[in-house]
Design an enzyme around this catalytic site. Sequence first.
Site, short mmCIF file in Angstrom:
data_model
loop_
_atom_site.label_atom_id
_atom_site.label_comp_id
_atom_site.label_asym_id
_atom_site.label_seq_id
_atom_site.Cartn_x
_atom_site.Cartn_y
_atom_site.Cartn_z
N ASP A 7 0.91 -1.20 0.07
CA ASP A 7 0.01 0.12 -0.11
C ASP A 7 1.00 1.37 0.06
OD1 ASP A 7 -2.55 1.49 -0.01
OD2 ASP A 7 -2.28 1.73 2.19
N GLU A 9 0.72 5.92 0.50
CA GLU A 9 -0.10 6.94 0.78
C GLU A 9 0.73 8.04 -0.15
OE1 GLU A 9 -2.75 7.06 1.88
OE2 GLU A 9 -2.69 5.13 3.19
N ASP A 52 -7.15 17.68 0.94
CA ASP A 52 -7.85 16.51 0.83
C ASP A 52 -7.19 15.06 1.35
OD1 ASP A 52 -10.20 18.09 0.41
OD2 ASP A 52 -10.28 17.67 -1.53
N HIS A 57 -4.86 10.62 5.07
CA HIS A 57 -4.04 9.84 5.72
C HIS A 57 -3.01 10.39 7.03
CE1 HIS A 57 -1.38 12.44 3.34
NE2 HIS A 57 -1.72 11.90 2.16
N HIS A 152 -5.74 6.33 7.49
CA HIS A 152 -5.45 5.14 6.24
C HIS A 152 -3.86 5.20 6.22
CE1 HIS A 152 -9.27 4.47 4.39
NE2 HIS A 152 -9.75 5.56 5.22
N ASP A 157 -2.93 -0.72 6.93
CA ASP A 157 -3.90 -0.88 5.81
C ASP A 157 -3.33 -2.26 5.19
OD1 ASP A 157 -5.61 1.35 6.05
OD2 ASP A 157 -5.05 2.17 3.89
#
Length: 241
Positions: A7, A9, A52, A57, A152, A157
Amino acid sequence: MRQIILDTETTGLEPSQGHRIIEFAGLEMVDRKLTGRHLHLYMHPEREIDPDAERVHGISLDFLADKPKFHAVADELVDFISGAELIIHNAPFDVGFLNAEFSRLGIAPVDKLCALVTDTLRMARDTFPGKRNSLDALCDRFEIDRSNRTLHGALIDCELLAEVYLWMTRGQESLMMDAGPGDNEGGVNGLNLAFERKPLTVLAPTAEELAAHQEYLDLLDKTVKGSCLWRSIESPAPAQS
Protein backbone atom coordinates in the site's frame (compact mmCIF):
# COMPACT_ATOMS: atom_id res chain seq x y z
CA MET A 1 5.41 -17.71 -4.72
CA ARG A 2 6.64 -14.89 -2.51
CA GLN A 3 3.88 -12.31 -2.12
CA ILE A 4 4.01 -8.69 -0.98
CA ILE A 5 0.91 -7.05 0.50
CA LEU A 6 1.46 -3.44 -0.60
CA ASP A 7 0.00 0.00 0.00
CA THR A 8 1.07 3.59 -0.55
CA GLU A 9 -0.03 7.04 0.59
CA THR A 10 0.41 10.01 -1.71
CA THR A 11 0.20 13.79 -1.97
CA GLY A 12 -2.87 13.56 -4.19
CA LEU A 13 -4.76 11.41 -6.65
CA GLU A 14 -2.97 11.84 -9.99
CA PRO A 15 0.69 11.04 -10.69
CA SER A 16 0.20 12.72 -14.08
CA GLN A 17 -0.27 16.00 -12.17
CA GLY A 18 3.05 15.59 -10.37
CA HIS A 19 1.71 14.00 -7.20
CA ARG A 20 4.19 11.83 -5.33
CA ILE A 21 4.40 8.87 -2.97
CA ILE A 22 4.97 9.88 0.66
CA GLU A 23 4.55 6.50 2.39
CA PHE A 24 5.23 2.94 1.26
CA ALA A 25 4.43 -0.24 3.17
CA GLY A 26 4.87 -3.86 2.21
CA LEU A 27 4.37 -7.09 4.17
CA GLU A 28 5.97 -10.30 2.94
CA MET A 29 3.86 -13.45 2.76
CA VAL A 30 5.08 -16.95 1.86
CA ASP A 31 2.81 -20.01 1.75
CA ARG A 32 -0.10 -17.85 2.94
CA LYS A 33 1.70 -16.88 6.13
CA LEU A 34 3.21 -13.49 6.98
CA THR A 35 6.94 -13.99 7.45
CA GLY A 36 7.49 -10.96 9.70
CA ARG A 37 9.63 -9.29 7.05
CA HIS A 38 8.31 -5.90 5.99
CA LEU A 39 9.38 -2.58 4.53
CA HIS A 40 7.94 0.72 5.75
CA LEU A 41 9.20 4.02 4.37
CA TYR A 42 8.28 7.69 4.57
CA MET A 43 9.50 10.00 1.79
CA HIS A 44 9.65 13.74 1.34
CA PRO A 45 7.63 14.51 -1.81
CA GLU A 46 9.40 17.75 -2.82
CA ARG A 47 5.98 19.39 -3.21
CA GLU A 48 2.88 20.33 -1.21
CA ILE A 49 0.35 17.77 -0.01
CA ASP A 50 -3.27 18.32 -1.09
CA PRO A 51 -5.45 19.16 1.95
CA ASP A 52 -7.99 16.47 0.98
CA ALA A 53 -5.25 13.83 0.84
CA GLU A 54 -3.83 14.95 4.19
CA ARG A 55 -7.26 14.62 5.78
CA VAL A 56 -7.36 10.98 4.65
CA HIS A 57 -3.91 9.81 5.74
CA GLY A 58 -2.97 12.45 8.32
CA ILE A 59 0.61 12.89 7.02
CA SER A 60 1.80 16.49 6.94
CA LEU A 61 4.71 18.08 5.10
CA ASP A 62 6.15 19.12 8.46
CA PHE A 63 6.25 15.46 9.53
CA LEU A 64 8.12 14.60 6.32
CA ALA A 65 10.64 17.46 6.63
CA ASP A 66 13.52 15.18 7.67
CA LYS A 67 12.53 12.15 5.62
CA PRO A 68 14.56 10.96 2.60
CA LYS A 69 13.47 11.70 -0.96
CA PHE A 70 12.27 8.83 -3.12
CA HIS A 71 15.51 8.44 -5.04
CA ALA A 72 17.36 7.74 -1.78
CA VAL A 73 15.19 4.71 -0.94
CA ALA A 74 14.35 3.50 -4.45
CA ASP A 75 16.92 0.69 -4.51
CA GLU A 76 15.71 -0.67 -1.17
CA LEU A 77 12.11 -0.60 -2.36
CA VAL A 78 12.91 -2.26 -5.71
CA ASP A 79 14.91 -5.02 -4.01
CA PHE A 80 11.99 -5.71 -1.68
CA ILE A 81 9.31 -6.13 -4.38
CA SER A 82 11.36 -7.66 -7.21
CA GLY A 83 10.21 -11.10 -8.31
CA ALA A 84 7.19 -11.14 -6.00
CA GLU A 85 3.45 -11.17 -6.60
CA LEU A 86 2.04 -7.85 -5.39
CA ILE A 87 -1.31 -7.91 -3.57
CA ILE A 88 -2.86 -4.43 -3.75
CA HIS A 89 -6.34 -3.02 -3.15
CA ASN A 90 -7.10 -0.83 -6.18
CA ALA A 91 -3.81 -1.80 -7.83
CA PRO A 92 -3.95 0.69 -10.75
CA PHE A 93 -3.64 3.56 -8.27
CA ASP A 94 -0.53 2.31 -6.42
CA VAL A 95 1.11 0.83 -9.52
CA GLY A 96 0.55 4.08 -11.39
CA PHE A 97 2.37 6.03 -8.67
CA LEU A 98 5.20 3.50 -8.41
CA ASN A 99 5.70 3.53 -12.17
CA ALA A 100 5.78 7.34 -12.20
CA GLU A 101 8.45 7.36 -9.49
CA PHE A 102 10.45 4.61 -11.24
CA SER A 103 10.24 6.42 -14.57
CA ARG A 104 11.84 9.55 -13.10
CA LEU A 105 14.83 7.42 -12.09
CA GLY A 106 15.06 5.25 -15.19
CA ILE A 107 13.89 2.15 -13.31
CA ALA A 108 11.85 -0.55 -15.07
CA PRO A 109 8.09 -0.50 -14.42
CA VAL A 110 6.34 -2.77 -11.96
CA ASP A 111 5.26 -5.34 -14.56
CA LYS A 112 8.91 -5.90 -15.45
CA LEU A 113 10.11 -6.12 -11.84
CA CYS A 114 7.37 -8.29 -10.37
CA ALA A 115 5.92 -11.67 -11.26
CA LEU A 116 2.28 -10.63 -10.97
CA VAL A 117 -0.02 -7.92 -9.65
CA THR A 118 -3.27 -9.04 -7.97
CA ASP A 119 -5.95 -6.39 -7.45
CA THR A 120 -8.12 -7.33 -4.47
CA LEU A 121 -10.62 -4.58 -5.34
CA ARG A 122 -11.26 -6.23 -8.69
CA MET A 123 -11.49 -9.63 -6.98
CA ALA A 124 -14.03 -8.22 -4.53
CA ARG A 125 -16.14 -6.64 -7.29
CA ASP A 126 -16.23 -9.97 -9.13
CA THR A 127 -17.16 -11.82 -5.93
CA PHE A 128 -19.61 -9.26 -4.49
CA PRO A 129 -21.07 -7.38 -7.49
CA GLY A 130 -23.14 -4.35 -6.62
CA LYS A 131 -21.87 -4.17 -3.04
CA ARG A 132 -19.45 -1.79 -1.34
CA ASN A 133 -15.95 -3.22 -1.70
CA SER A 134 -13.70 -0.69 0.00
CA LEU A 135 -11.15 -2.10 2.42
CA ASP A 136 -13.34 -0.94 5.33
CA ALA A 137 -16.41 -2.63 3.83
CA LEU A 138 -14.55 -5.90 3.28
CA CYS A 139 -13.23 -5.84 6.84
CA ASP A 140 -16.79 -5.46 8.07
CA ARG A 141 -18.01 -8.25 5.76
CA PHE A 142 -15.36 -10.67 7.02
CA GLU A 143 -15.61 -9.43 10.64
CA ILE A 144 -11.98 -8.30 10.72
CA ASP A 145 -11.19 -6.03 13.67
CA ARG A 146 -10.08 -2.59 12.52
CA SER A 147 -10.56 -0.77 15.82
CA ASN A 148 -6.91 0.36 15.85
CA ARG A 149 -7.25 2.05 12.47
CA THR A 150 -8.19 5.71 12.70
CA LEU A 151 -6.42 7.01 9.57
CA HIS A 152 -5.51 5.32 6.30
CA GLY A 153 -1.88 4.64 7.11
CA ALA A 154 -0.12 2.35 4.63
CA LEU A 155 1.20 -0.14 7.19
CA ILE A 156 -2.07 -0.73 9.04
CA ASP A 157 -3.88 -0.97 5.70
CA CYS A 158 -1.44 -3.70 4.62
CA GLU A 159 -2.14 -5.66 7.79
CA LEU A 160 -5.88 -5.43 7.20
CA LEU A 161 -5.52 -6.26 3.50
CA ALA A 162 -3.49 -9.38 4.32
CA GLU A 163 -6.42 -10.68 6.39
CA VAL A 164 -8.94 -9.73 3.70
CA TYR A 165 -6.90 -11.47 1.00
CA LEU A 166 -6.65 -14.68 3.04
CA TRP A 167 -10.41 -14.64 3.59
CA MET A 168 -11.15 -14.03 -0.09
CA THR A 169 -8.86 -16.83 -1.27
CA ARG A 170 -9.37 -19.40 1.48
CA GLY A 171 -11.36 -21.68 -0.85
CA GLN A 172 -8.25 -22.25 -2.96
CA GLU A 173 -6.75 -24.46 -0.28
CA SER A 174 -9.80 -25.71 1.61
CA LEU A 175 -9.21 -29.33 0.62
CA MET A 176 -5.53 -29.31 1.55
CA MET A 177 -5.45 -26.95 4.49
CA ASP A 178 -2.88 -27.98 7.10
CA ALA A 179 -1.97 -31.09 5.11
CA GLY A 180 1.70 -31.93 5.36
CA PRO A 181 3.99 -34.30 3.53
CA GLY A 182 3.32 -37.92 4.32
CA ASP A 183 -0.17 -37.27 5.68
CA ASN A 184 -1.81 -40.63 5.03
CA GLU A 185 -0.54 -40.86 1.42
CA GLY A 186 -3.48 -39.54 -0.55
CA GLY A 187 -5.53 -38.49 2.45
CA VAL A 188 -5.90 -35.10 4.14
CA ASN A 189 -5.43 -34.50 7.86
CA GLY A 190 -5.25 -38.23 8.49
CA LEU A 191 -8.50 -38.97 6.63
CA ASN A 192 -8.64 -41.41 3.74
CA LEU A 193 -10.72 -39.66 1.10
CA ALA A 194 -11.11 -42.70 -1.17
CA PHE A 195 -14.74 -43.72 -1.50
CA GLU A 196 -17.06 -45.53 -3.86
CA ARG A 197 -19.99 -43.68 -5.39
CA LYS A 198 -23.37 -45.29 -5.07
CA PRO A 199 -25.43 -45.64 -8.27
CA LEU A 200 -27.69 -42.68 -8.91
CA THR A 201 -31.37 -43.30 -8.26
CA VAL A 202 -33.49 -42.67 -11.37
CA LEU A 203 -37.13 -41.82 -10.71
CA ALA A 204 -39.64 -42.44 -13.51
CA PRO A 205 -42.17 -39.64 -14.09
CA THR A 206 -45.78 -40.19 -13.06
CA ALA A 207 -48.65 -40.22 -15.56
CA GLU A 208 -49.67 -36.74 -14.36
CA GLU A 209 -46.14 -35.40 -14.87
CA LEU A 210 -45.98 -36.87 -18.38
CA ALA A 211 -49.33 -35.31 -19.26
CA ALA A 212 -48.20 -31.89 -17.97
CA HIS A 213 -45.00 -32.23 -19.99
CA GLN A 214 -46.95 -32.95 -23.18
CA GLU A 215 -49.23 -29.96 -22.58
CA TYR A 216 -46.16 -27.73 -22.23
CA LEU A 217 -44.67 -29.10 -25.49
CA ASP A 218 -47.98 -28.50 -27.28
CA LEU A 219 -47.85 -24.88 -26.10
CA LEU A 220 -44.28 -24.54 -27.40
CA ASP A 221 -45.36 -26.00 -30.77
CA LYS A 222 -48.03 -23.32 -31.07
CA THR A 223 -45.53 -20.59 -30.14
CA VAL A 224 -43.00 -21.61 -32.80
CA LYS A 225 -45.74 -22.57 -35.28
CA GLY A 226 -44.20 -25.97 -35.84
CA SER A 227 -42.41 -28.63 -33.88
CA CYS A 228 -40.33 -27.36 -30.97
CA LEU A 229 -36.71 -28.45 -30.52
CA TRP A 230 -37.59 -30.68 -27.57
CA ARG A 231 -39.64 -32.98 -29.87
CA SER A 232 -36.54 -33.82 -31.92
CA ILE A 233 -34.56 -34.48 -28.74
CA GLU A 234 -37.20 -36.86 -27.42
CA SER A 235 -37.61 -38.55 -30.82
CA PRO A 236 -34.28 -38.39 -32.67
CA ALA A 237 -34.28 -39.00 -36.41
CA PRO A 238 -33.25 -42.50 -37.51
CA ALA A 239 -29.60 -42.90 -38.50
CA GLN A 240 -28.83 -42.69 -42.23
CA SER A 241 -27.80 -45.98 -43.83
